[in-house]
Write a protein that holds these residues in place. Structure first.
Motif, PDB file in Angstrom:
ATOM      1  N   UNK A  30       0.711  -1.130  -0.123  1.00 24.67           N
ATOM      2  CA  UNK A  30       0.049  -0.213  -0.126  1.00 24.67           C
ATOM      3  C   UNK A  30       0.842   1.200   0.146  1.00 24.67           C
ATOM      4  N   UNK A  31       1.895   1.213   0.875  1.00 24.02           N
ATOM      5  CA  UNK A  31       2.665   2.474   1.113  1.00 24.02           C
ATOM      6  C   UNK A  31       3.713   2.442  -0.361  1.00 24.02           C
ATOM      7  N   UNK A  32       4.239   1.578  -0.803  1.00 24.74           N
ATOM      8  CA  UNK A  32       5.219   1.815  -2.000  1.00 24.74           C
ATOM      9  C   UNK A  32       4.468   2.627  -2.917  1.00 24.74           C
ATOM     10  N   UNK A  33       3.183   2.327  -3.235  1.00 19.16           N
ATOM     11  CA  UNK A  33       2.486   2.997  -4.371  1.00 19.16           C
ATOM     12  C   UNK A  33       2.131   4.169  -4.161  1.00 19.16           C
ATOM     13  N   UNK A  34       2.093   4.863  -3.028  1.00 20.82           N
ATOM     14  CA  UNK A  34       1.672   6.043  -2.749  1.00 20.82           C
ATOM     15  C   UNK A  34       2.848   7.168  -3.003  1.00 20.82           C
ATOM     16  N   UNK A  35       2.328   8.040  -3.925  1.00 17.94           N
ATOM     17  CA  UNK A  35       3.348   9.005  -4.542  1.00 17.94           C
ATOM     18  C   UNK A  35       4.067   9.860  -3.547  1.00 17.94           C
ATOM     19  N   UNK A  36       3.530   9.781  -2.265  1.00 13.44           N
ATOM     20  CA  UNK A  36       4.155  10.537  -1.109  1.00 13.44           C
ATOM     21  C   UNK A  36       5.459   9.922  -0.470  1.00 13.44           C
ATOM     22  N   UNK A  37       5.454   8.765  -0.875  1.00 13.87           N
ATOM     23  CA  UNK A  37       6.858   7.800  -0.351  1.00 13.87           C
ATOM     24  C   UNK A  37       7.544   7.559  -1.840  1.00 13.87           C
ATOM     25  N   UNK A  38       7.558   8.146  -2.712  1.00 17.93           N
ATOM     26  CA  UNK A  38       8.308   7.788  -3.989  1.00 17.93           C
ATOM     27  C   UNK A  38       9.601   7.785  -3.944  1.00 17.93           C
ATOM     28  N   UNK A  39      10.247   8.630  -2.793  1.00 23.57           N
ATOM     29  CA  UNK A  39      11.826   8.529  -2.550  1.00 23.57           C
ATOM     30  C   UNK A  39      12.236   7.291  -1.994  1.00 23.57           C
ATOM     31  N   UNK A  40      11.588   6.547  -1.431  1.00 24.37           N
ATOM     32  CA  UNK A  40      11.950   5.338  -0.936  1.00 24.37           C
ATOM     33  C   UNK A  40      11.966   4.429  -1.733  1.00 24.37           C
ATOM     34  N   UNK A  41      13.122   3.730  -2.213  1.00 23.66           N
ATOM     35  CA  UNK A  41      13.287   2.586  -3.321  1.00 23.66           C
ATOM     36  C   UNK A  41      13.151   1.245  -2.648  1.00 23.66           C
ATOM     37  N   UNK A  42      13.325   1.152  -1.447  1.00 23.76           N
ATOM     38  CA  UNK A  42      13.054  -0.246  -0.802  1.00 23.76           C
ATOM     39  C   UNK A  42      12.390  -0.241   0.271  1.00 23.76           C
ATOM     40  N   UNK A  43      11.691  -1.496   0.488  1.00 23.08           N
ATOM     41  CA  UNK A  43      10.621  -1.587   1.741  1.00 23.08           C
ATOM     42  C   UNK A  43      11.024  -2.624   2.395  1.00 23.08           C
ATOM     43  N   UNK A  44      11.092  -2.744   3.753  1.00 20.66           N
ATOM     44  CA  UNK A  44      11.390  -3.953   4.435  1.00 20.66           C
ATOM     45  C   UNK A  44      10.309  -3.913   5.687  1.00 20.66           C
ATOM     46  N   UNK A  45      10.198  -5.087   6.100  1.00 19.76           N
ATOM     47  CA  UNK A  45       9.262  -5.291   7.364  1.00 19.76           C
ATOM     48  C   UNK A  45      10.167  -5.453   8.552  1.00 19.76           C
ATOM     49  N   UNK A  46       9.896  -4.593   9.739  1.00 18.38           N
ATOM     50  CA  UNK A  46      10.505  -4.619  10.913  1.00 18.38           C
ATOM     51  C   UNK A  46       9.552  -5.085  12.071  1.00 18.38           C
TER      52      UNK A  46
END
Length: 143
Positions: free
Chosen positions: A74-90
């Motif tokens: 959900x977050x990775x397709x949000x334009x607000x977070x476009x600068x974040x090129x990787x996603x991890x779960x913590x």
């Protein structure tokens, strides 16, 4: 609880990894952190998450059970977070914010206790019998 963390990869050796935890935007909170190396990402973002949760619980009367993470898809397709090129779960243990444990006396059939103990041993998702019962109670109380 698992949190989605957006990671912005440094552009050069003088820049740190930037991290964001979007789950807290629902409460108008920002949760950001930075790390100089990849192996510092998880500890640094965990520290930031714990600080935000502490403030939410103490100053905004938010219950730990109310905190939700929509997931990195959900977050990775949000334009607000476009600068974040990787996603991890913590995974962050928030049990310290749930209140002081109290002992209670509960009677259950022995066969049910054996089933609970077997579920605890086999799943790996529960620390012990008490944790299993607490999670089951939380699940029922959400409905």
């Amino acid at each position: 609880m698992f949190f989605s963390v957006g990671v912005e990869t440094p552009k050069d050796e003088n820049t740190a990894y930037g991290m964001i935890v979007p789950a807290f935007s629902a409460y108008d909170y920002g949760c950001f952190s930075a790390a100089d190396t990849q192996d510092q990402i998880a500890p640094m973002v965990k520290e930031a998450i714990l600080m935000v949760v502490e403030d939410l619980v103490q100053n905004n009367n938010v219950s730990v059970e109310d905190i939700k993470d929509a997931g990195y898809l959900v977050y990775s397709v949000n334009p607000e977070y476009k600068d974040f090129d990787s996603w991890v779960m913590v995974d962050v243990d928030l049990s310290e914010f749930e209140g002081k444990p109290q002992r209670i006396n509960v009677s259950l059939p022995d066969t049910l206790i054996k089933r609970i103990d077997n579920a605890v041993k086999s799943s790996g998702a529960y620390r012990d019998r008490s944790h299993f019962i607490a999670e089951a109670a939380r699940h029922e109380l959400k409905q």
